[in-house]
Design a protein around this motif. Structure first.
Motif, short mmCIF file in Angstrom:
data_model
loop_
_atom_site.label_atom_id
_atom_site.label_comp_id
_atom_site.label_asym_id
_atom_site.label_seq_id
_atom_site.Cartn_x
_atom_site.Cartn_y
_atom_site.Cartn_z
N ALA A 55 -14.28 7.78 16.03
CA ALA A 55 -14.10 8.98 16.85
C ALA A 55 -14.19 10.27 16.05
N HIS A 56 -14.08 10.21 14.72
CA HIS A 56 -14.05 11.44 13.93
C HIS A 56 -15.35 12.23 14.15
N PRO A 57 -15.26 13.51 14.47
CA PRO A 57 -16.47 14.28 14.80
C PRO A 57 -17.49 14.35 13.66
N VAL A 58 -17.02 14.41 12.42
CA VAL A 58 -17.96 14.45 11.29
C VAL A 58 -18.68 13.12 11.13
N MET A 59 -17.94 12.03 11.25
CA MET A 59 -18.56 10.71 11.17
C MET A 59 -19.55 10.50 12.33
N ARG A 60 -19.22 11.00 13.50
CA ARG A 60 -20.13 10.86 14.64
C ARG A 60 -21.41 11.68 14.43
N GLN A 61 -21.27 12.85 13.85
CA GLN A 61 -22.47 13.64 13.53
C GLN A 61 -23.34 12.92 12.50
N LEU A 62 -22.68 12.30 11.52
CA LEU A 62 -23.43 11.57 10.49
C LEU A 62 -24.19 10.40 11.12
N LEU A 63 -23.54 9.66 12.00
CA LEU A 63 -24.21 8.53 12.66
C LEU A 63 -25.37 8.99 13.52
N ASP A 64 -25.28 10.21 14.06
CA ASP A 64 -26.40 10.76 14.83
C ASP A 64 -27.58 11.14 13.93
N HIS A 65 -27.30 11.34 12.64
CA HIS A 65 -28.36 11.73 11.70
C HIS A 65 -29.15 10.54 11.17
N VAL A 66 -28.64 9.33 11.32
CA VAL A 66 -29.30 8.16 10.74
C VAL A 66 -29.67 7.19 11.84
N ASP A 67 -30.70 6.39 11.60
CA ASP A 67 -31.14 5.43 12.62
C ASP A 67 -30.75 4.00 12.24
N PHE A 68 -29.69 3.86 11.45
CA PHE A 68 -29.20 2.55 11.05
C PHE A 68 -27.67 2.56 11.10
N PRO A 69 -27.05 1.40 11.28
CA PRO A 69 -25.58 1.33 11.26
C PRO A 69 -25.06 1.46 9.84
N LEU A 70 -23.77 1.79 9.72
CA LEU A 70 -23.16 1.97 8.41
C LEU A 70 -22.08 0.92 8.18
N ALA A 71 -22.17 0.21 7.09
CA ALA A 71 -21.06 -0.64 6.64
C ALA A 71 -20.11 0.26 5.87
N ALA A 72 -18.81 0.20 6.21
CA ALA A 72 -17.88 1.15 5.58
C ALA A 72 -16.46 0.59 5.50
N PRO A 73 -16.14 -0.10 4.41
CA PRO A 73 -14.74 -0.43 4.15
C PRO A 73 -14.01 0.80 3.63
N SER A 74 -12.73 0.72 3.39
CA SER A 74 -11.99 1.88 2.88
C SER A 74 -12.54 2.28 1.52
N ALA A 75 -12.53 3.59 1.26
CA ALA A 75 -13.18 4.16 0.07
C ALA A 75 -12.22 4.18 -1.12
N ASN A 76 -11.90 3.00 -1.63
CA ASN A 76 -11.01 2.85 -2.79
C ASN A 76 -11.39 1.57 -3.50
N ARG A 77 -10.94 1.43 -4.75
CA ARG A 77 -11.13 0.15 -5.44
C ARG A 77 -10.41 -0.95 -4.67
N SER A 78 -10.98 -2.13 -4.66
CA SER A 78 -10.44 -3.22 -3.86
C SER A 78 -8.99 -3.53 -4.22
N GLY A 79 -8.15 -3.64 -3.18
CA GLY A 79 -6.75 -3.97 -3.38
C GLY A 79 -5.86 -2.78 -3.61
N PHE A 80 -6.45 -1.60 -3.86
CA PHE A 80 -5.65 -0.41 -4.15
C PHE A 80 -5.34 0.37 -2.86
N ILE A 81 -4.66 1.49 -3.01
CA ILE A 81 -4.22 2.27 -1.87
C ILE A 81 -5.41 2.91 -1.16
N SER A 82 -5.42 2.81 0.16
CA SER A 82 -6.50 3.41 0.94
C SER A 82 -6.42 4.94 0.88
#
Length: 321
Positions: A127-154
């Motif tokens: 729902a985030h407006p910036v993420m929605r704008q980004l998805l409108d800019h690309v013609d492919f889906p995005l894989a997106a886990p949390s942006a941190n080293r695995s196992g660490f704080i999100s």
């Protein structure tokens, strides 16, 4: 990119979003804002790009990723939404912080690593407006886990992303702090109609079930193995021992307070579990950066968003391995 490179911080404006889209199109990695936490995005249709996510995070290959799409129509290209209840839930909850685990379509143009060899795929419409704008800019889906080293704080802000991934990813699209503060709810409804809450989050699965069945859910049996992201027993770890249900701190502990129990960082002085969820990872980041070798956390009620808060705290307190 090499560990010696510097991660770009992009403003969440038209120019920054367009730059992020170009990086993603070329197979790069961009940390992106969602309403839950920041995600580490790559194009989900590229095996090489998805492999970069696993490498940057140090993520186990058996742990699948969530696919982010712009709408339910794009979701149906990759997953089976033929069940009428699933379709209705998607229409009612998307865009929003609910991930649905469905059967992967045979024709889905997704890298195999996205689903970690499973016959299912985890999909959501953010729902985030910036993420929605980004998805409108690309013609492919995005894989997106949390942006941190695995196992660490999100991460709930760009600074948190850089704490563990600076120099390991191409860019961060900085839209300020996230709103919900914990990852999306993950729901799996089997072909037999069984509901499984694979990860608690902002969406109340019990209330959702009552809406469709006019009675409380009798119980949700656990599915064996890792069937969705965020199910590892030890996760969201601050790198220090964590003591839960603490009424007061010991001399060597950083205290995370709640309600009447004050702390070095307080989740919610007024005892609001929704505010606690929004502040949880910020407090864990502060505790991790402190000089205290241990962390104590005040009791948090389990109702509402407290269920998700306590889930993350239990995983943060579980020793790895």
């Amino acid at each position: 990119m090499s560990d010696k490179d510097v991660t770009q911080v992009l403003a969440a404006d038209g120019e920054g979003i367009a730059r992020a889209a170009r990086i993603l199109e070329s197979g790069g990695l961009v940390a992106v804002p969602t309403e839950t936490v920041y995600g580490l995005a790559a194009r989900a249709d590229s095996a090489e790009a998805v492999a970069k996510i696993y490498a940057a995070k140090g993520r186990p290959g058996f742990n699948p990723l969530i696919v982010h799409v712009r709408d339910a129509g794009q979701a149906a290209i990759h997953g089976d939404f033929s069940d009428p209840v699933l379709r209705e839930i998607a229409r009612g909850q998307w865009p929003g912080p609910l991930t649905l685990v469905v059967e992967r379509r045979a024709q889905a143009a997704l890298a195999e690593a996205v689903t970690a060899g499973l016959p299912t795929v985890a999909i959501r419409v953010p729902a985030h407006p910036v993420m929605r704008q980004l998805l409108d800019h690309v013609d492919f889906p995005l894989a997106a886990p949390s942006a941190n080293r695995s196992g660490f704080i999100s991460p709930t802000c760009a600074r948190h992303v850089l704490t563990s991934l600076d120099g390991r990813i191409d860019a961060v699209l900085d839209a300020g702090p996230t709103e919900a503060g914990v990852e999306s709810t993950i729901l799996r409804i089997t072909a037999e109609g069984e509901w499984h809450e694979l990860r608690p989050g902002p969406v109340d699965v019990g209330a959702l079930y009552r809406h469709y069945h006019d009675h409380d859910i009798a119980g949700m049996a656990a599915l064996e193995g890792i069937t969705a992201p965020g199910q590892l027993a030890s996760h969201y770890a601050p790198g220090k021992p964590v003591r839960l249900e603490a009424e007061a701190a010991e001399p060597d502990e950083f205290m995370i307070g709640f309600g009447p129990i004050a702390g070095d960082c307080t989740l919610s002085a007024r005892g609001d579990v929704t505010e606690a969820a929004a502040r949880l990872y910020a407090c864990l980041h502060e505790a991790a950066a402190s000089r205290s070798p241990r962390i104590a956390v005040a009791p948090v009620p389990a109702g509402g968003m407290g269920k998700a808060v306590n889930d993350r705290l239990r995983r943060a307190a579980t020793p790895p391995g």
